[in-house]
Design an enzyme around this catalytic site. Structure first.
Site, short mmCIF file in Angstrom:
data_model
loop_
_atom_site.label_atom_id
_atom_site.label_comp_id
_atom_site.label_asym_id
_atom_site.label_seq_id
_atom_site.Cartn_x
_atom_site.Cartn_y
_atom_site.Cartn_z
CG ASP A 23 -7.94 3.20 2.67
OD1 ASP A 23 -7.97 4.16 3.46
OD2 ASP A 23 -8.95 2.55 2.36
CD GLU A 71 -11.37 -1.02 3.97
OE1 GLU A 71 -10.87 -0.64 2.91
OE2 GLU A 71 -12.18 -1.96 4.06
CE LYS A 128 -10.90 4.75 3.60
NZ LYS A 128 -11.38 3.46 3.12
CB VAL A 156 -4.50 1.39 -3.00
CG1 VAL A 156 -3.23 1.68 -3.76
CG2 VAL A 156 -4.21 1.23 -1.51
CB THR A 157 -7.82 -0.59 -5.08
OG1 THR A 157 -9.19 -0.83 -4.73
CG2 THR A 157 -6.93 -1.55 -4.31
CB CYS A 161 -10.83 2.87 -0.73
SG CYS A 161 -11.37 1.48 0.29
CD GLN A 201 -21.89 10.30 -18.14
OE1 GLN A 201 -22.99 10.82 -18.15
NE2 GLN A 201 -21.58 9.23 -17.41
#
Ligand code: TIU
Length: 235
Positions: A23, A71, A128, A156-157, A161, A201
């Site tokens: 994007d 987008e 999308k 971005v961002t 996204c 993690q």
């Protein structure tokens, strides 16, 4: 090739690696588009363009699959949920007329990818309708048909996204290496947190690296000591 990254360096087969640029559209990076209509300072995103461009050039030289996403919605808004359209002041909503054409509408100037990162002929462009690049698109099919198992992710961002797409990709079995300096947010704290969430993690959603580390790997140079790389990492 080996890519320096956090939480660990990773070894990947370049034939199975794609660059995914999310994007990088005028609607998000330039005044008058969707990003600004949401009340954001769009100038914060400009810093991601040169690192993206450097990685894009190197990926093309190395023969990697390069995939771009955008987008946006159909002009009749038939693919835009009311819950998404009916937010904000009516004059600034999706489909409203702005200085770069109708906001977040396919075919309008604001929907275009910024010139520095324009897709080359033959590079897939995934349109999308929402935040995740796998949602209601054929991205998974395009990647599977090329045998891709690892994504270098820019765009971005960071927390919207990029994060949504990385989470979708991780659930589908792709390794995601997010390039910290090739991503940006309107909110510096969200950029930092968005990257931290990916690599925490033990790399719960993927890895975080830098454009420099990827350029090093693509050039066939040995990765520098992980500690040095980590100290330099833009977070
Ligand atoms: N608002 C915001 O941060 N992002 C979006 O609406 N779309 C993307 O991130 N591409």
């Amino acid at each position: 090739m080996v890519i320096s990254a956090e939480p660990d360096a990773l070894e990947v087969d370049p034939a199975q690696v794609a660059l995914l640029i999310i994007d990088m559209q005028r609607d998000f990076l330039e005044p008058g588009g969707f990003g600004e209509s949401l009340g954001n300072d769009v100038s914060r995103l400009a810093a991601a363009v040169p690192p993206c461009r450097a990685v894009l050039d190197a990926a093309r030289r190395a023969g990697l699959l390069v995939v771009h996403t955008r987008e946006g919605h159909r002009p009749d808004l038939s693919d835009a949920p009311r819950a998404k359209v009916e937010r904000g002041a009516p004059a600034l909503r999706i489909g409203a007329q702005g200085p770069m054409g109708r906001i977040l509408i396919r075919g309008e100037p604001g929907h275009d990818i910024v010139p520095a990162l324009a897709p080359a002929p033959g590079e897939p462009v995934i349109d999308k309708p929402d935040k995740g690049a796998f949602y209601q698109t054929d991205l998974d099919l395009v990647l599977k048909n090329r045998g891709i198992d690892t994504l270098l992710v820019c765009g971005v961002t960071t927390e919207v996204c990029v994060n949504t797409t990385v989470r979708e990709a991780n659930d589908r079995g792709y390794r995601c290496v997010v390039l910290a300096d090739g991503c940006a947010s309107y909110f510096p704290a969200f950029h930092e947190a968005g990257l931290a969430m990916i690599k925490a993690q033990g790399g719960i959603f993927g890895w975080v690296s830098t454009s420099e580390a990827v350029l090093t790997a693509l050039a066939g140079r040995p990765p520098r000591a992980a500690a040095l790389q980590a100290a330099e990492m833009v977070s």
